[in-house]
Design an enzyme around this catalytic site. Sequence first.
Site, PDB file in Angstrom:
ATOM      1  N   CYS A 121     -18.336  90.093  -3.244  1.00 56.83           N
ATOM      2  CA  CYS A 121     -17.646  89.657  -4.333  1.00 56.83           C
ATOM      3  C   CYS A 121     -15.917  90.103  -4.137  1.00 56.83           C
ATOM      4  O   CYS A 121     -15.822  91.132  -3.309  1.00 56.83           O
ATOM      5  CB  CYS A 121     -18.008  90.401  -5.594  1.00 56.83           C
ATOM      6  SG  CYS A 121     -19.841  90.148  -5.812  1.00 56.83           S
ATOM      7  N   ARG A 180     -14.360  86.377   2.137  1.00 56.76           N
ATOM      8  CA  ARG A 180     -15.323  87.455   2.162  1.00 56.76           C
ATOM      9  C   ARG A 180     -16.758  86.819   2.061  1.00 56.76           C
ATOM     10  O   ARG A 180     -17.756  87.517   2.192  1.00 56.76           O
ATOM     11  CB  ARG A 180     -14.840  88.265   1.097  1.00 56.76           C
ATOM     12  CG  ARG A 180     -13.559  88.821   1.401  1.00 56.76           C
ATOM     13  CD  ARG A 180     -13.184  89.547   0.127  1.00 56.76           C
ATOM     14  NE  ARG A 180     -13.674  90.672  -0.268  1.00 56.76           N
ATOM     15  CZ  ARG A 180     -13.506  91.910   0.308  1.00 56.76           C
ATOM     16  NH1 ARG A 180     -12.545  92.313   1.146  1.00 56.76           N
ATOM     17  NH2 ARG A 180     -14.244  93.169  -0.122  1.00 56.76           N
ATOM     18  N   TRP A 236     -20.676  87.197  -5.187  1.00 53.13           N
ATOM     19  CA  TRP A 236     -21.900  86.861  -4.172  1.00 53.13           C
ATOM     20  C   TRP A 236     -23.313  87.360  -4.676  1.00 53.13           C
ATOM     21  O   TRP A 236     -22.840  88.791  -4.908  1.00 53.13           O
ATOM     22  CB  TRP A 236     -21.438  87.761  -2.638  1.00 53.13           C
ATOM     23  CG  TRP A 236     -22.301  87.498  -1.518  1.00 53.13           C
ATOM     24  CD1 TRP A 236     -22.041  86.388  -0.731  1.00 53.13           C
ATOM     25  CD2 TRP A 236     -23.207  88.536  -0.932  1.00 53.13           C
ATOM     26  NE1 TRP A 236     -23.036  86.719   0.291  1.00 53.13           N
ATOM     27  CE2 TRP A 236     -23.791  87.809  -0.019  1.00 53.13           C
ATOM     28  CE3 TRP A 236     -23.689  89.570  -1.608  1.00 53.13           C
ATOM     29  CZ2 TRP A 236     -24.627  88.290   0.825  1.00 53.13           C
ATOM     30  CZ3 TRP A 236     -24.868  90.186  -0.968  1.00 53.13           C
ATOM     31  CH2 TRP A 236     -25.305  89.526   0.149  1.00 53.13           C
ATOM     32  N   ASN A 257     -17.364  94.334  -8.561  1.00 55.84           N
ATOM     33  CA  ASN A 257     -18.069  94.243  -7.322  1.00 55.84           C
ATOM     34  C   ASN A 257     -18.971  95.548  -7.169  1.00 55.84           C
ATOM     35  O   ASN A 257     -18.721  96.613  -7.605  1.00 55.84           O
ATOM     36  CB  ASN A 257     -16.996  94.545  -6.496  1.00 55.84           C
ATOM     37  CG  ASN A 257     -16.057  93.356  -6.157  1.00 55.84           C
ATOM     38  OD1 ASN A 257     -16.243  92.226  -6.864  1.00 55.84           O
ATOM     39  ND2 ASN A 257     -14.722  93.478  -5.480  1.00 55.84           N
ATOM     40  N   GLY A 258     -20.018  95.203  -6.512  1.00 58.37           N
ATOM     41  CA  GLY A 258     -21.049  96.522  -6.345  1.00 58.37           C
ATOM     42  C   GLY A 258     -22.347  96.172  -7.001  1.00 58.37           C
ATOM     43  O   GLY A 258     -22.647  95.115  -7.536  1.00 58.37           O
ATOM     44  N   GLU A 308     -24.302  90.724  21.174  1.00 60.80           N
ATOM     45  CA  GLU A 308     -23.193  90.456  20.363  1.00 60.80           C
ATOM     46  C   GLU A 308     -23.126  88.934  20.526  1.00 60.80           C
ATOM     47  O   GLU A 308     -22.952  88.024  19.450  1.00 60.80           O
ATOM     48  CB  GLU A 308     -22.025  90.961  20.898  1.00 60.80           C
ATOM     49  CG  GLU A 308     -20.534  90.340  20.131  1.00 60.80           C
ATOM     50  CD  GLU A 308     -20.725  90.599  18.579  1.00 60.80           C
ATOM     51  OE1 GLU A 308     -21.493  91.260  17.958  1.00 60.80           O
ATOM     52  OE2 GLU A 308     -19.705  89.907  18.030  1.00 60.80           O
ATOM     53  N   LYS A 316     -23.578  86.176  16.987  1.00 64.78           N
ATOM     54  CA  LYS A 316     -22.569  85.184  17.055  1.00 64.78           C
ATOM     55  C   LYS A 316     -23.101  83.801  16.459  1.00 64.78           C
ATOM     56  O   LYS A 316     -22.940  82.995  15.730  1.00 64.78           O
ATOM     57  CB  LYS A 316     -21.403  84.931  18.052  1.00 64.78           C
ATOM     58  CG  LYS A 316     -20.253  86.168  18.253  1.00 64.78           C
ATOM     59  CD  LYS A 316     -19.373  86.129  17.130  1.00 64.78           C
ATOM     60  CE  LYS A 316     -19.861  87.006  16.035  1.00 64.78           C
ATOM     61  NZ  LYS A 316     -19.349  88.396  15.898  1.00 64.78           N
ATOM     62  N   GLU A 336     -25.235  83.560  13.577  1.00 66.11           N
ATOM     63  CA  GLU A 336     -24.376  83.717  12.342  1.00 66.11           C
ATOM     64  C   GLU A 336     -23.761  82.243  12.029  1.00 66.11           C
ATOM     65  O   GLU A 336     -23.622  81.949  10.850  1.00 66.11           O
ATOM     66  CB  GLU A 336     -23.135  84.550  12.480  1.00 66.11           C
ATOM     67  CG  GLU A 336     -23.413  86.097  12.064  1.00 66.11           C
ATOM     68  CD  GLU A 336     -22.042  86.806  12.196  1.00 66.11           C
ATOM     69  OE1 GLU A 336     -21.463  86.718  13.443  1.00 66.11           O
ATOM     70  OE2 GLU A 336     -21.523  87.489  11.220  1.00 66.11           O
ATOM     71  N   HIS A 369     -41.864  91.534  30.216  1.00 62.29           N
ATOM     72  CA  HIS A 369     -42.860  92.319  29.173  1.00 62.29           C
ATOM     73  C   HIS A 369     -42.944  91.580  27.764  1.00 62.29           C
ATOM     74  O   HIS A 369     -43.476  92.373  27.046  1.00 62.29           O
ATOM     75  CB  HIS A 369     -42.058  93.810  29.016  1.00 62.29           C
ATOM     76  CG  HIS A 369     -41.867  94.498  30.038  1.00 62.29           C
ATOM     77  ND1 HIS A 369     -42.971  95.124  30.878  1.00 62.29           N
ATOM     78  CD2 HIS A 369     -40.802  94.852  31.080  1.00 62.29           C
ATOM     79  CE1 HIS A 369     -42.484  95.719  32.026  1.00 62.29           C
ATOM     80  NE2 HIS A 369     -41.132  95.505  32.046  1.00 62.29           N
ATOM     81  N   LYS A 393     -17.758  88.813   4.534  1.00 60.45           N
ATOM     82  CA  LYS A 393     -16.986  89.411   5.429  1.00 60.45           C
ATOM     83  C   LYS A 393     -17.155  91.181   5.485  1.00 60.45           C
ATOM     84  O   LYS A 393     -17.147  91.467   6.334  1.00 60.45           O
ATOM     85  CB  LYS A 393     -15.705  89.090   5.220  1.00 60.45           C
ATOM     86  CG  LYS A 393     -14.508  89.559   6.416  1.00 60.45           C
ATOM     87  CD  LYS A 393     -14.732  88.902   7.616  1.00 60.45           C
ATOM     88  CE  LYS A 393     -14.015  89.590   8.730  1.00 60.45           C
ATOM     89  NZ  LYS A 393     -14.550  89.413  10.081  1.00 60.45           N
TER      90      LYS A 393
HETATM   91  C1  AGP Z   1     -19.961  90.241  12.739  1.00 62.97           C
HETATM   92  O1  AGP Z   1     -19.624  88.995  12.998  1.00 62.97           O
HETATM   93  C2  AGP Z   1     -20.523  90.346  11.316  1.00 62.97           C
HETATM   94  N1  AGP Z   1     -19.872  89.653  10.384  1.00 62.97           N
HETATM   95  C3  AGP Z   1     -20.883  91.842  10.568  1.00 62.97           C
HETATM   96  O2  AGP Z   1     -22.109  92.019  11.422  1.00 62.97           O
HETATM   97  C4  AGP Z   1     -20.002  92.918  10.738  1.00 62.97           C
HETATM   98  O3  AGP Z   1     -19.528  93.127  11.923  1.00 62.97           O
HETATM   99  C5  AGP Z   1     -20.740  94.038  10.060  1.00 62.97           C
HETATM  100  O4  AGP Z   1     -20.841  93.755   8.552  1.00 62.97           O
HETATM  101  C6  AGP Z   1     -19.868  95.408  10.088  1.00 62.97           C
HETATM  102  O5  AGP Z   1     -18.841  95.022   9.316  1.00 62.97           O
HETATM  103  P1  AGP Z   1     -17.386  96.243   9.624  1.00 62.97           P
HETATM  104  O6  AGP Z   1     -16.919  96.316  10.879  1.00 62.97           O
HETATM  105  O7  AGP Z   1     -16.510  95.762   8.769  1.00 62.97           O
HETATM  106  O8  AGP Z   1     -17.906  97.523   9.170  1.00 62.97           O
END
Ligand code: AGP
Length: 611
Positions: free
Chosen positions: A2, A27, A75, A100-101, A484, A488, A491, A507, A606
Site C-alpha cells: 500500500c 510498489r 494491496w 498501510n499495515g 536468484e 527473477k 517473478e 538426488h 516492491k
Molecule cells: C526481488 O526481486 C523481490 N522483489 C523480493 O524478493 C525482495 O528482494 C524482498 O522482498 C526483500 O526486499 P528488501 O530487499 O527491500 O528487504
Amino acid sequence: MCGIVGAVAERNITAILLEGLKRLEYRGYDSAGLAVLDAAGQLQRLRRSGKVAELEQALRETELGGRLGIAHTRWATHGAPCERNAHPHLSGNELAVVHNGIIENHEALRRRLQAEGYEFTSDTDTEVIVHLLRQKLDALGDLAAALQAAVKELHGAYGLAVISTRQPDRILAARSGSPLVIGLGLGENFLASDQLALRQVTDRFLYLEEGDIAEIRRDAVRIWDVTGVPVQREPVQYHEGAEAADKGEFRHFMLKEIHEQPKVVQRALENRLGADQVLPQAFGPQAAELFARVRNVQIVACGTSYHAGMVARYWLEALAGLPCQVEVASEFRYRKVVVQPDTLFVTISQSGETADTLAALRNAKAAGYLASLAICNVGTSSLVRESDLTLLTQAGPEIGVASTKAFTTQLVGLLLLTLSLGRVRGTLDGELERTLVEELRRLPTRLGEALAMDPRIEEVAEHFAEKQHTLFLGRGEQYPVAMEGALKLKEISYIHAEAYPAGELKHGPLALVDAHMPVVTVAPNNELLEKLKSNLQEVRARGGELIVFADREAGIENGEGTLLVKMPHIHDVLSPILYTVPLQLLSYHVAVLRGTDVDQPRNLAKSVTVE
Ligand code: AGP
C-alpha cells in the site's frame, strides 16, 4: 504494498495526490482512492479498483477538488481487491482514513464498534480505525487527542493518515511499523509512505519515528513521540536526481535498472577503495575496532537480499575465515536462536522497510549480538536508523519490483565487508586482497561486457516463451546465483523455476528432466567446472535442453541441445556478481515475450511492509 499520499496547500491538491500515487505504483497495488475536503468543507471521496489511471479517468469526470486531502493505493490483505474495500474509509462522512499495515485485533474491535452502532461497509481491518477515531473524536473534540487515544487500542502495524470535517485545516498521521515521511513545502506540506511520492513537490523531509503522531497543517507541523511528548524531527534534504523515477530511453524500469549496473557499482565502490585495500572508514568510524572483535556472522534478509546473503556466506568463510549463518527473516524472527559470542548481526535490504527483516533486527537487539550492520539502499529507512553500522549500497531508487541493481550492489557491499573483516582479523592473504581490490575496480567494465551479450540472450529467451517449468543449476557461490535467476524468472514471467546445487540433481530433480524442462546453468571457469560439466551430461543424456552461461574458456560448446552464452572472464570470487546479469536479462526477455507486466508483476509488492 500500500501507498499513502497526503497534501495540505492553498491550491487544489488532487493533481499532487494523483502524481504521488503514480510514483508509488511500482510498489504493487490493486485499487486506488482519494478523499478531499471541498470548498464547502465537505468530505468527497473517489475510489476505483485497478490502476491509478482508472481513478484519474474517474476524477476527470467529476468536479472533485480541494486544498486538503489524502490518497492511497491498496494491496489487498483483508478483503478482496475491489472498490468497496479500497481506501480511504469513512466514518459518518466526517472522517476519512488511509492505512498501510495490518491491524491484528481488528475482529475484536469490529465486534465492539458494531455493538455500539457503528456501521461497517467494507471487509477491511482498516475500517475499525476510522470508527474508533470517530468515537474518540466525539469524546475528546480534538483530532490529535483522538488519534493518540485510538492508537493505544490498535495492535499490529500501521502508517496512517486522517482528515476530518471537524478540523478541516490539518492532516493527522501516525506511524508504528510502517514508514511515513512528511514533505516540507513553502506554505504547503505533504505526507507520504515513501519520499519518492513527493519528489515533484519538495526535496525536504521529516521522517517519522516509531510511535510518532504528527499534525500537518499548511504552515506548521507538530510531532509527538511514542510517549506523547512533543518532539522535533530534523529535516533531511534529499539529493537523488528526480530522473530516478523516469524510464528514459528504456521500455521498462527493470531494463533501465539492469543497464545501470556498471554505473551504480562504480558508485558503490567510490570512496571505499584505497590503493590495495578497502578503506577502513567504509563502514563508519567505529567499524574497525568492532570488526576486530567479530568471531561469527549472522545474516538475515528476505527474497533477493537473502540470496545476496547466501553468496556472502561463501565469501566470509573462505576469505575472512568467519563462520557464517544465513536465514530468511520470516523464519529467524520466530525462532529461538542460540547466539554465539561476538556475532555480528547483518541485515540486507533494498528498501530498509521489509517488515520481517526489521522485526528480526529488533529481536536481535535483545538477543546479545555484538552489533548490527545494515547493508541497505535507502539511507533514511528504518533499518538504517535502527542499526549500529550501515553500508549504503548506492544503487539509487529501484522502481521495478524485480530487484536487479539492488542485488549486485548488495553483493559489492558484502564483498567489501568480507575484505574488511578479513583484513582486520588478519585472515586474508595480502596478495589476494590486492588482486580482489583491483578486480573490483574493473568490475564496472566487466558488467558492461556482460550487458553487451544482450542480443544473444534475447535469442536464447525465445526458447522459453512456451515453457512452463525450468531448473536452474549452480555450484558453490553460483548456487545462490542460480536461486536468484530462478526467482527473477518466476517473478516476472510466471514460469515455474526451481534452483538446485548442481550436485543435488541426481538426488531427485533429475526425474523431472525431459525435452520440456530447460535447464539453465551458470558455469564460470573455476575448480568446480569439471564436476558441473558432468552434471550437464546427466541432463543431456535424459534429453534435457541446456542453456549455459559459461566462461569463454570453459570448453563448453554451442550445439545440439546446448545453447551457450559466452561470458567474459572474471576472477572466481567476483563471478557471482557478473553471472547474475545475464540471468536478469534472460528473465526480462522471457517476460516481454510472454507479455507480462514486467515492472509490476501480479500479486507482488516492491516493499513488503506487512508480514
Ligand atoms: C526481488 O526481486 C523481490 N522483489 C523480493 O524478493 C525482495 O528482494 C524482498 O522482498 C526483500 O526486499 P528488501 O530487499 O527491500 O528487504
